[in-house]
Design an enzyme around this catalytic site. Structure first.
Site, PDB file in Angstrom:
ATOM      1  CG  HIS A 156      -1.957  -0.959   1.113  1.00 16.26           C
ATOM      2  ND1 HIS A 156      -3.153  -0.888   2.068  1.00 16.26           N
ATOM      3  CD2 HIS A 156      -2.230  -2.059   0.370  1.00 16.26           C
ATOM      4  CE1 HIS A 156      -3.831  -1.921   1.633  1.00 16.26           C
ATOM      5  NE2 HIS A 156      -3.539  -2.552   0.628  1.00 16.26           N
ATOM      6  CE1 TYR A 160      -4.710   3.285   9.496  1.00 17.88           C
ATOM      7  CE2 TYR A 160      -5.211   3.186  11.957  1.00 17.88           C
ATOM      8  CZ  TYR A 160      -4.378   2.740  10.805  1.00 17.88           C
ATOM      9  OH  TYR A 160      -3.317   1.796  10.731  1.00 17.88           O
ATOM     10  N   PRO A 185      -2.875  -0.537  19.228  1.00 19.13           N
ATOM     11  CG  PRO A 185      -4.660  -1.868  18.753  1.00 19.13           C
ATOM     12  CD  PRO A 185      -4.131  -1.043  19.597  1.00 19.13           C
ATOM     13  CE  LYS A 193       4.965   2.697  13.241  1.00 16.47           C
ATOM     14  NZ  LYS A 193       4.889   2.309  11.929  1.00 16.47           N
TER      15      LYS A 193
END
Ligand code: APR
Ligand code: PHB
Length: 404
Positions: free
Chosen positions: A88, A217, A305, A309
């Site tokens: 991506h 998101y 989360p 990472k």
């Protein structure tokens, strides 16, 4: 001065009663460390409490930083990752009913992320280790770490064959947050930094095409949602939920309806392959070393989360540890081992900062505080309209450079 044991004449594949590095835990930290040590000719035995089937099926996150992909490639374990992983070049931030793209690659000189499930990374590393004939024991019970205060540590455990003992030079505590190693650091010498977030994530894996080609998101007044993927036909989706929520409170229909409400579009629906609730926690235990015991990955730190990472940070730790062990075995140079904790902690706190920032910016407060929500919208608006702010998010998301 610690006396380093030289690389033995016997092959690296040995799994006898003595090894150089005893690695506890076959998650990403333990398995990547095993592969890094193999590449350096350092003998190691990996001890895992669960079965192979269990660790290969455990669904976790799935975003690999460019540096993680590069490392797995160098180690020769990335064949399937390059075939099946989804590269991506951007992510979407969705808020106020509209989507805004953060062009990760364009903002970072071409760096990308790869979507590939953590358990797929684990499967590939286990297969490579066993194919090479290297020691990896599953189903070890009652692991005890002894003698790390001196120069002759040992690990004891029980298995089908009874009580076992492995002598070693160094113990790598890669046994995650629920393991035993972090408790071996004396409380008086350790400092714990912790934050429980007032929400959890309900995650599902579904037999359905992803919502979009890139991760979304999403901040909505009904809560945070994240739309990710595992393959062109499997989607991975998350919802912010109350911290004490059980999965039984979320029947299938309710999950899909809530995703639709928050995302502002209908995600393709399909059979649920997995669902679970993960609490959101930030945790650091300092230092990462006690004598001959070195903690790495979730055994030493947890990040929420939202920044994707956890796995990448575990890999960053063991990179530093493998390089330090290589120097120690080569010429007795202890400086890398002495610096291990400080070097790792600099990255750990950088990543804690980023993960907390993303978490705060994207999760509305449970009490629906309208002032706080306006600030979050303003911050997201700034991140998406200022190239400097977008670059700041992007360079953290793809992974900051490693300390050399
Ligand atoms: N003895 C041996 N193995 C143990 C013990 C023990 N006493 N306790 C736990 N383990 C094993 C677990 O079963 C697990 O397979 O240690 C492994 C730790 O793996 P992870 O929890 O995956 O931790 P880590 O390798 O540090 O990877 C960090 O994992 O939790 C995710 O989101 C996190 O992506 C991040 C990554
Ligand atoms: C995932 O795909 O599981 C995922 C993606 C991004 C995150 C967390 C998890 O921030």
């Amino acid at each position: 001065m610690l006396e380093a044991h030289r690389t033995p004449d016997r092959p690296v594949a040995s799994a006898g009663v003595r090894t150089q590095v005893a690695i506890i835990g076959a998650g990403p930290a333990g398995l990547v460390l095993g592969a890094l040590l193999q590449a350096r000719g350092i003998d190691a035995v990996v001890l895992e409490a669960r079965s192979r089937e269990y660790v290969e099926r455990r669904v976790r996150a799935g975003v690999l930083e460019q540096g993680t992909v590069d490392l797995l490639t160098e180690l020769g374990v990335a064949g399937r990752l390059h075939r099946e992983g989804l590269v991506h070049e951007g992510i979407e931030l969705r808020f106020g009913g509209a989507g805004h793209r953060i062009a990760l690659a364009a903002l970072t000189g071409g760096r990308t992320i790869t979507i590939y499930g953590q358990q797929e990374v684990v499967k590939d590393l286990i297969a490579a280790r066993l194919d090479a004939g290297l020691a990896l024991r599953f189903g070890v019970e009652d692991v005890r770490v002894e003698g790390v205060e001196g120069d002759a540590p040992a690990v004891r455990w029980r298995d089908g064959g009874g009580e076992q003992r492995l002598d070693c030079d160094v113990v790598a505590g890669c046994d995650g947050f629920h393991g035993v190693c972090r408790h071996r650091l004396p409380a008086a010498a350790a400092r714990v930094f912790e934050r429980e977030w007032p929400f959890a994530w309900l995650g599902i894996l579904a037999q359905a095409p992803p919502v979009s080609d890139e991760l979304i998101y999403c901040l909505s007044e009904h809560g945070f949602a994240l739309a990710s993927a595992r393959s062109p036909s499997i989607s991975r989706l998350y919802l912010q939920v109350a911290p004490d929520t059980g999965v039984e409170a979320w029947p299938e229909e309710r999950i899909w309806d809530e995703l639709e409400r928050r995302l502002g579009e209908s995600p393709p629906r399909g059979r649920l392959l997995e669902r679970g609730v993960t609490p959101m926690r930030s945790y650091v235990r300092e230092p990462l070393r006690h004598g001959r015991l070195f903690l790495a990955g979730d055994a030493a730190h947890i990040v929420p989360p939202t920044g994707a990472k956890g796995l990448n940070l575990a890999v960053a730790d063991v990179r530093v540890l493998a390089a330090a062990l290589e120097r120690w075995y080569a010429n007795g140079d202890e400086s890398g081992l002495d610096a291990y904790s400080d070097v790792c902690l600099r990255r750990v706190w950088g990543v804690q900062f980023f993960s907390s920032w993303m978490t705060r910016m994207l999760h509305p407060a449970a009490d629906g505080d309208p002032f706080a929500l306006r600030l979050q919208l303003a911050e997201l608006g700034y991140v998406c309209s200022s190239q400097a702010a977008a670059r700041s998010l992007a360079e953290n998301y793809v992974g900051l450079p490693y300390e050399t």
